[in-house]
Design an enzyme around this catalytic site. Structure first.
Site, short mmCIF file in Angstrom:
data_model
loop_
_atom_site.label_atom_id
_atom_site.label_comp_id
_atom_site.label_asym_id
_atom_site.label_seq_id
_atom_site.Cartn_x
_atom_site.Cartn_y
_atom_site.Cartn_z
N GLY A 1 0.80 -1.23 0.00
CA GLY A 1 0.00 0.00 0.00
C GLY A 1 0.83 1.27 0.00
N ARG B 1 14.86 -0.63 0.80
CA ARG B 1 15.56 -1.65 1.59
C ARG B 1 15.94 -2.81 0.69
NH1 ARG B 1 10.27 -2.53 4.87
NH2 ARG B 1 9.08 -3.64 3.31
N ASP C 1 1.75 -10.89 7.09
CA ASP C 1 2.32 -10.10 5.98
C ASP C 1 3.66 -9.49 6.37
OD1 ASP C 1 0.69 -8.55 7.78
OD2 ASP C 1 0.93 -6.85 6.44
N ASN C 2 4.10 -9.70 7.60
CA ASN C 2 5.41 -9.17 8.00
C ASN C 2 6.44 -10.29 8.20
OD1 ASN C 2 4.71 -6.51 7.83
ND2 ASN C 2 4.28 -6.25 10.00
P1 AMP Z 1 2.27 -2.38 8.14
O1 AMP Z 1 1.52 -2.29 9.41
O2 AMP Z 1 3.26 -1.28 7.89
O3 AMP Z 1 2.89 -3.73 7.94
O4 AMP Z 1 1.19 -2.17 6.99
C1 AMP Z 1 0.00 -2.91 6.88
C2 AMP Z 1 -0.69 -2.57 5.60
O5 AMP Z 1 -1.09 -1.19 5.59
C3 AMP Z 1 0.14 -2.76 4.35
O6 AMP Z 1 -0.69 -3.21 3.33
C4 AMP Z 1 0.66 -1.36 4.09
O7 AMP Z 1 1.01 -1.20 2.74
C5 AMP Z 1 -0.54 -0.52 4.49
N1 AMP Z 1 -0.15 0.85 4.88
C6 AMP Z 1 0.46 1.23 6.02
N2 AMP Z 1 0.64 2.57 6.05
C7 AMP Z 1 0.15 3.05 4.89
C8 AMP Z 1 0.04 4.36 4.32
N3 AMP Z 1 0.49 5.46 4.94
N4 AMP Z 1 -0.54 4.46 3.10
C9 AMP Z 1 -0.99 3.39 2.46
N5 AMP Z 1 -0.93 2.15 2.93
C10 AMP Z 1 -0.37 1.97 4.14
MG MG Z 2 4.13 -4.60 6.83
#
Ligand code: AMP
Ligand code: MG
Length: 480
Positions: A92, A179, A256-257
């Site tokens: 995202g 990264r 997803d992590n």
């Molecule tokens: P994360 O918690 O960073 O692993 O992200 C979880 C999901 O939310 C993933 O699909 C990310 O791409 C999406 N995501 C997190 N922050 C943003 C943002 N600022 N804009 C768009 N998508 C986001």
């Molecule tokens: Mg993530």
């Protein structure tokens, strides 16, 4: 001069076709201020020869690298977030930008964070805060220094947009980060294609993973999906053990992590332990402590079970279950290895029960001994004894609660004790990336655009990395 002869482009993921990712446009940013450049890893992949303009072209504007992936691609994935399945996610705010071979001929991804919106952004802005990027580099550099198989923060550009976030004083500064890691093949990628009942796509991913990423799975006989799961379980058990020995709390162990290569990545609300505390939780939004320090091995196991579910579309059930059942045994072995590795000691024959690990953790908890200090003060065991007992922590080490730890440390053999000659061990205390150290490195940037404290912190971490010298090879993956 731009690419060196080390540069070896190999865009394999895009070659799998359009079912796995979507072509996306990088955001256009008003500013390009280079804030971090990882020259060590640039050398490893042949990008150390890029001049200022070329760096910005590829790592800020994301114009394709020569003979590499033709356009940025947002990877399709789903995942369990805090145990709830979310089919709305995907890349995202990032994308896969290119793929290369490292000096061991292993595939490496260049992936981004904060590079703009994609079809998976939902209501998000697709951006990363500068503080978020600084936190990524601090976590990845520290973990690398502590011998954890981690993504490498490659480049960070400040991008000049005001961002609004609930967890930072806003407006806050923005950045885009690239990264380097061996794979972005998350468990959630398999889950997404299983969710849509695409056994063909799951099967193709299994082959890609075995051929390109997890070669040890190719040796196994029988079911391919189970062979992959078995290898991923071993790698994941090793990663969980490495986090525990680093005193690291990842914070968000959603499916997803986690990736099939067993690398640690995606550093959001991470924390390092002040001292051993099993329930220590990193993310303020993790109210139940699901991903607390001591629950990480179990969280990884739960995620592996979800991966197994996705693989069951193409694999044999009994073999998949057998691969899962091996995880606790792998973890038990890996935790002993990880703690001894960090301590610079050889495990004893009877270490199967993890005596050193449990006594060390109990003493850290009871006496509140700073977690990192134990490894620093007692590095290599006996040759460090006089230094430990003269250190600022000497009262703690003289406490009777520490006696059983000391006995176990002294009866183990040192590994490469010549490492103690490094000037790092003359310091009063080790670098310990507590929340206080992280905030102290960030505050001067926020207040006065003063980067010197962060630079000093990163220099201290680099010194620790050289002193401990924990990387088995330059890639950071323990192959034995
Ligand atoms: P994360 O918690 O960073 O692993 O992200 C979880 C999901 O939310 C993933 O699909 C990310 O791409 C999406 N995501 C997190 N922050 C943003 C943002 N600022 N804009 C768009 N998508 C986001
Ligand atoms: Mg993530």
């Amino acid at each position: 001069m731009s690419m060196t002869s080390r540069y070896c482009p190999d865009p394999r993921f895009a070659a799998l076709g359009d079912a796995y990712s979507d072509p996306v446009e990088p955001a256009e940013f008003p500013k390009a201020e280079l804030r971090w450049w990882n020259d060590r890893w640039a050398q490893e992949v042949g990008l150390d020869g890029l001049d200022t303009a070329e760096r910005a072209k590829h790592l800020h504007r994301f114009e394709p690298l020569p003979d590499n992936q033709a356009e940025p691609r947002a990877i399709r994935y789903h995942g369990h977030q805090f145990r709830t399945y979310n089919p709305q996610i995907g890349d995202g705010r990032g994308f896969l930008f290119g793929q290369l071979r490292d000096s061991h001929d292993r595939l490496l991804d260049l992936g981004t964070k904060g590079s703009g919106q994609t079809p998976y952004s939902r209501s998000g802005d697709g951006r990363l805060t500068l503080k978020g990027a600084v936190r990524e580099v601090l976590a990845s550099e520290m973990l690398e220094a502590l011998g954890v198989y981690t993504s490498k923060t490659f480049a960070i550009y400040e991008t000049g947009e005001p961002l609004h976030r609930g967890d930072e004083p806003s407006p806050t500064r923005s950045a885009v980060m690239t990264r380097l890691q061996h794979s972005h093949l998350r468990f959630g990628v398999f889950q997404r294609h299983a969710y849509f009942d695409r056994a063909d796509l799951v099967g193709e991913l299994v082959e890609y993973a075995i051929d390109q990423l997890v070669p040890e799975a190719a040796q196994a006989e029988g079911d391919r999906a189970a062979a992959l799961l078995d290898a991923v379980s071993q790698r994941s058990a090793r990663l969980a053990a490495q986090w525990m020995a680093a005193g690291f709390v990842h914070g968000v162990l959603n499916t997803d992590n986690l990736v099939v290569t067993g690398e640690s990545f995606d550093y959001g609300p991470w924390r390092f332990l002040p001292h051993f505390e099993p329930g220590f939780t990193a993310a303020y939004f993790d109210e139940q402590g699901l991903y607390a320090y001591a629950r990480q091995p179990e969280s990884v196991f739960w995620a592996l079970q979800q991966l197994a579910g996705a693989l069951s579309l193409v694999g044999e059930q009994d073999s998949l279950i057998a691969a899962l059942e091996a995880y606790p045994g792998h973890y038990k072995r890996e935790i002993v290895k990880a703690f001894h590795h960090r301590l610079g000691l050889t495990p004893k024959g009877d270490d199967g029960d993890g005596a050193l690990v449990s006594t060390l953790l109990n003493a850290s908890r009871e006496l509140e001994i700073p977690f990192e200090a134990i490894f620093f003060d007692w590095f290599c065991g006996e040759p460090s004894q006089a230094r430990a007992l003269a250190s600022d922590r000497r009262e703690l080490y003289r406490d009777e609660a520490f006696a059983p730890v000391q006995a176990l440390l002294l009866e183990r053999e040192s590994v490469r004790p010549e490492r103690l000659q490094n000037a790092y061990f003359d310091k009063d205390a080790p670098v310990h990336m507590t929340i206080e150290r992280m905030e102290a490195s960030w505050a001067p940037i926020a207040e006065a655009d003063d980067w010197s404290v962060l630079e000093q912190t990163l220099a201290d971490v680099a010194q620790a990395r050289a002193a401990y010298d924990l990387g088995r090879d330059r890639i950071g993956f323990l192959s034995e």
